[in-house]
Design an enzyme around this catalytic site. Structure first.
Site, PDB file in Angstrom:
ATOM      1  N   LYS A  60       0.877  -1.119   0.025  1.00 44.44           N
ATOM      2  CA  LYS A  60       0.189  -0.026  -0.012  1.00 44.44           C
ATOM      3  C   LYS A  60       0.980   1.117  -0.152  1.00 44.44           C
ATOM      4  CE  LYS A  60      -1.624   2.135   3.844  1.00 44.44           C
ATOM      5  NZ  LYS A  60      -0.981   3.058   4.468  1.00 44.44           N
ATOM      6  N   ASN A  61       1.797   1.158   0.666  1.00 43.01           N
ATOM      7  CA  ASN A  61       2.603   2.526   0.905  1.00 43.01           C
ATOM      8  C   ASN A  61       3.643   2.699  -0.262  1.00 43.01           C
ATOM      9  OD1 ASN A  61       1.446   3.292   3.442  1.00 43.01           O
ATOM     10  ND2 ASN A  61       2.893   2.557   4.537  1.00 43.01           N
ATOM     11  N   ARG A 114      -2.408  10.361   4.364  1.00 42.68           N
ATOM     12  CA  ARG A 114      -1.220  10.888   4.436  1.00 42.68           C
ATOM     13  C   ARG A 114      -0.312  11.002   3.359  1.00 42.68           C
ATOM     14  NH1 ARG A 114       1.371  14.093   8.078  1.00 42.68           N
ATOM     15  NH2 ARG A 114       3.347  14.084   7.808  1.00 42.68           N
ATOM     16  N   CYS A 139      -3.065   8.387   9.883  1.00 43.31           N
ATOM     17  CA  CYS A 139      -3.301   8.102  11.203  1.00 43.31           C
ATOM     18  C   CYS A 139      -2.524   8.986  12.151  1.00 43.31           C
ATOM     19  CB  CYS A 139      -2.458   6.715  11.259  1.00 43.31           C
ATOM     20  SG  CYS A 139      -3.320   5.706  10.401  1.00 43.31           S
ATOM     21  N   ARG A 178       2.850  15.017  13.148  1.00 37.11           N
ATOM     22  CA  ARG A 178       3.330  14.767  11.875  1.00 37.11           C
ATOM     23  C   ARG A 178       3.675  15.893  11.078  1.00 37.11           C
ATOM     24  NH1 ARG A 178       0.008   9.488   9.723  1.00 37.11           N
ATOM     25  NH2 ARG A 178       2.117   9.338   8.749  1.00 37.11           N
ATOM     26  N   ILE A 203       6.000  18.331   8.575  1.00 39.91           N
ATOM     27  CA  ILE A 203       6.532  18.153   7.079  1.00 39.91           C
ATOM     28  C   ILE A 203       7.428  19.135   6.909  1.00 39.91           C
ATOM     29  CG2 ILE A 203       4.247  17.209   6.005  1.00 39.91           C
ATOM     30  CD1 ILE A 203       3.800  20.029   5.016  1.00 39.91           C
ATOM     31  N   GLN A 222      10.716  18.815   6.979  1.00 42.29           N
ATOM     32  CA  GLN A 222      11.739  18.230   5.907  1.00 42.29           C
ATOM     33  C   GLN A 222      11.391  18.233   4.481  1.00 42.29           C
ATOM     34  OE1 GLN A 222      14.971  17.554   7.237  1.00 42.29           O
ATOM     35  NE2 GLN A 222      13.785  18.580   8.927  1.00 42.29           N
ATOM     36  N   ASP A 265       5.695   0.265  11.801  1.00 40.73           N
ATOM     37  CA  ASP A 265       4.111  -0.279  11.447  1.00 40.73           C
ATOM     38  C   ASP A 265       4.064  -1.737  11.681  1.00 40.73           C
ATOM     39  OD1 ASP A 265       3.960   2.456  10.169  1.00 40.73           O
ATOM     40  OD2 ASP A 265       4.234   1.788   8.068  1.00 40.73           O
ATOM     41  N   ARG A 274      -8.239   0.752   5.324  1.00 36.89           N
ATOM     42  CA  ARG A 274      -7.180   1.802   4.766  1.00 36.89           C
ATOM     43  C   ARG A 274      -6.323   1.121   3.964  1.00 36.89           C
ATOM     44  NH1 ARG A 274      -6.129   7.064   8.102  1.00 36.89           N
ATOM     45  NH2 ARG A 274      -4.718   7.043   6.397  1.00 36.89           N
TER      46      ARG A 274
END
Ligand code: EPZ
Length: 427
Positions: free
Chosen positions: A22-23, A93, A117, A122, A124, A126, A306, A398
């Protein structure tokens, strides 16, 4: 609303085939925005995060559909918008990749702050540092990230934090920038290599993906082509842990055993038998107690964050006390309250969870708090005594394709029910 009902105690046995990652798939679909031409992408898992991303790409003027099981045809030749729908973007995400992809395509992007999630903050920063280094002006206002550049020009970016998302995003923006971009301290996860391979197949010039220095020499244009997504390392790990948790005997196919090394080693330390084949792993656990073990999550090739909720769940019934340290996210133990409700003995202090092994878990109603926490509760339900009901299935949906069907094929007593169907919890 739906719930998953599991009658624990069945030993899993047989063979299960893992879906595409998925990722990786979400990043590759976003990367297709850079391509003028038709891409056929195979081994795409049909999960809700993918559907959301396909909707977003269609909303931008691209064409993106499943044309067969596991196969997406995507053509962004006529993509004509650089602003993605705010509400849709907030649902996943991976929408953060729209920043790099749209910036690379149009030198302009306006994207809502990505969702995903909830593991605490979280940031951003960077990603933004990378875009600025390539020459973009970046403004964050009213929940939007606004990016614009006259032209993108390659340069060196040193990441202060090893970030999967920032590494991929900078790679996307740099693919058609002028000259050479060097990402130092890059993340090395398998899906970063997969995205680089996809882009290279379509005409990009990216070297070093999978190491901590990635070099991207900008090209003028990308062309269409065919590509197959790698197997899902986290889905595979979830099934490996589920097999061990039920003292089962399961062969997990369509995987890359090298990607599973940190988990395989940890399971062996706990007394589980792990047999590796070319593209499969067999997990076998007899009736002996599992041994306790300490786990520390790290960026790849370390133990994946994960799989942290799933391995911690397994440790709740191991003999002795285990320590689980979460080094990637600052708040990824929210699900522990649910496990404790099932009789687990887990106490959390900051980024460390102490897990005191207990005899067995007891089935109970529980709520998934995020995607992998949901998978962990499924494992808890499989090994618990009695019936477990899991709510908030939208999180599990998801990222896991046909989870309960696959478990059922291995002998699990599991079913999905609508919540008002209260007559029975029979599975
Ligand atoms: C990806 O998220 C995955 N998501 C996550 O998987 C996974 O947990 C994570 O990588 C780590 O492996 C996708 O691939 C879609 P990061 P990402 O940027 O890219 C900090 C799942 O369950 N950081 O590598 O968002 C950040 O706070 C999901 O499938 C910054 O400080 O993660 C975290 O502590 C959940 N600044 C660490 O880096 C930044 O600009 C790693 O985050 C970016 C990140």
């Amino acid at each position: 609303m739906e719930k998953m009902v599991i009658l624990g105690g069945a030993k899993l046995s047989g063979e299960v085939e893992i879906s595409g990652a998925k990722n990786s798939a979400v990043a590759i679909l976003a990367a297709s925005i850079l391509v003028k031409g038709k891409c056929i992408i195979d081994n795409v898992p049909h999960v809700s995060d993918i559907d959301v991303l396909l909707d977003i790409i269609q909303g931008l003027g691209g064409s993106a559909y499943f044309i067969d099981k596991g196969t997406v045809e995507i053509d962004c030749t006529n993509l004509n918008k650089y602003e993605a729908d705010y509400e849709t973007v907030r649902r996943i995400r991976a929408s953060s990749y729209l920043m790099g992809a749209l910036l690379g395509r149009f030198s302009r992007a306006r994207v809502g702050m990505p969702g995903g999630c909830d593991f605490g903050v979280r940031p951003i920063d960077q990603h933004i540092k990378g875009f600025k280094t390539l020459g973009a002006e970046v403004e964050v206002d009213h929940g939007f990230v606004d990016l614009r550049a006259d032209k993108l020009v390659g340069d060196s970016v040193y990441l202060d934090v090893v970030s999967v998302g920032a590494t991929i995003n900078i790679m996307l923006a740099a693919t058609m920038a002028e000259g050479l971009t060097v990402i130092e301290s890059a993340a090395k996860e398998p899906h970063i290599v997969d995205v680089a391979n996809f882009l290279n197949c379509m005409g990009a010039n990216i070297k070093g993906a999978g190491t901590d220095v990635i070099k991207i020499r900008g090209v003028k244009e990308l062309h269409g082509g065919e590509f197959s997504v790698i197997p899902d390392q986290i889905e595979a790990g979830t099934f490996m842990i589920a097999a061990a948790a039920t003292h089962g005997d399961v062969t997990i196919t369509n995987i890359i055993p090298k990607h599973m090394e940190s988990l395989s080693a940890k399971l062996e330390e706990m007394g589980v038998i792990v047999e590796e084949y070319d593209d499969a792993i067999r997990i076998h656990m007899d009736d002996r107690n599992l041994k306790s073990a300490n786990v520390k999550t790290q960026p790849y090739p370390g133990f994946p964050t994960d799989l942290q909720p799933q391995i911690l769940t397994l440790l709740t019934v191991a003999k002795g006390t285990s320590l689980v340290t979460e080094n990637v996210w600052d708040n990824r133990f929210k699900y522990v309250d649910e496990l404790n409700r099932m009789g687990a003995k887990v106490s959390v202090d900051g980024r460390v969870a102490a897990v005191e092994g207990c005899e067995h878990l007891q089935g109970s109603p529980v709520y998934a708090t995020d995607l992998r926490a949901g998978a962990a509760l499924v494992i808890a339900g499989l090994m618990a005594k009695g019936v477990t009901e899991i709510y908030n299935l939208k999180y599990i949906d998801r990222g896991y394709e046909n989870l309960e069907l696959k478990l059922k094929s291995l002998g699990a007593q599991i079913a999905r029910r609508t919540v008002d169907d209260n007559k029975s919890n029979a599975v």
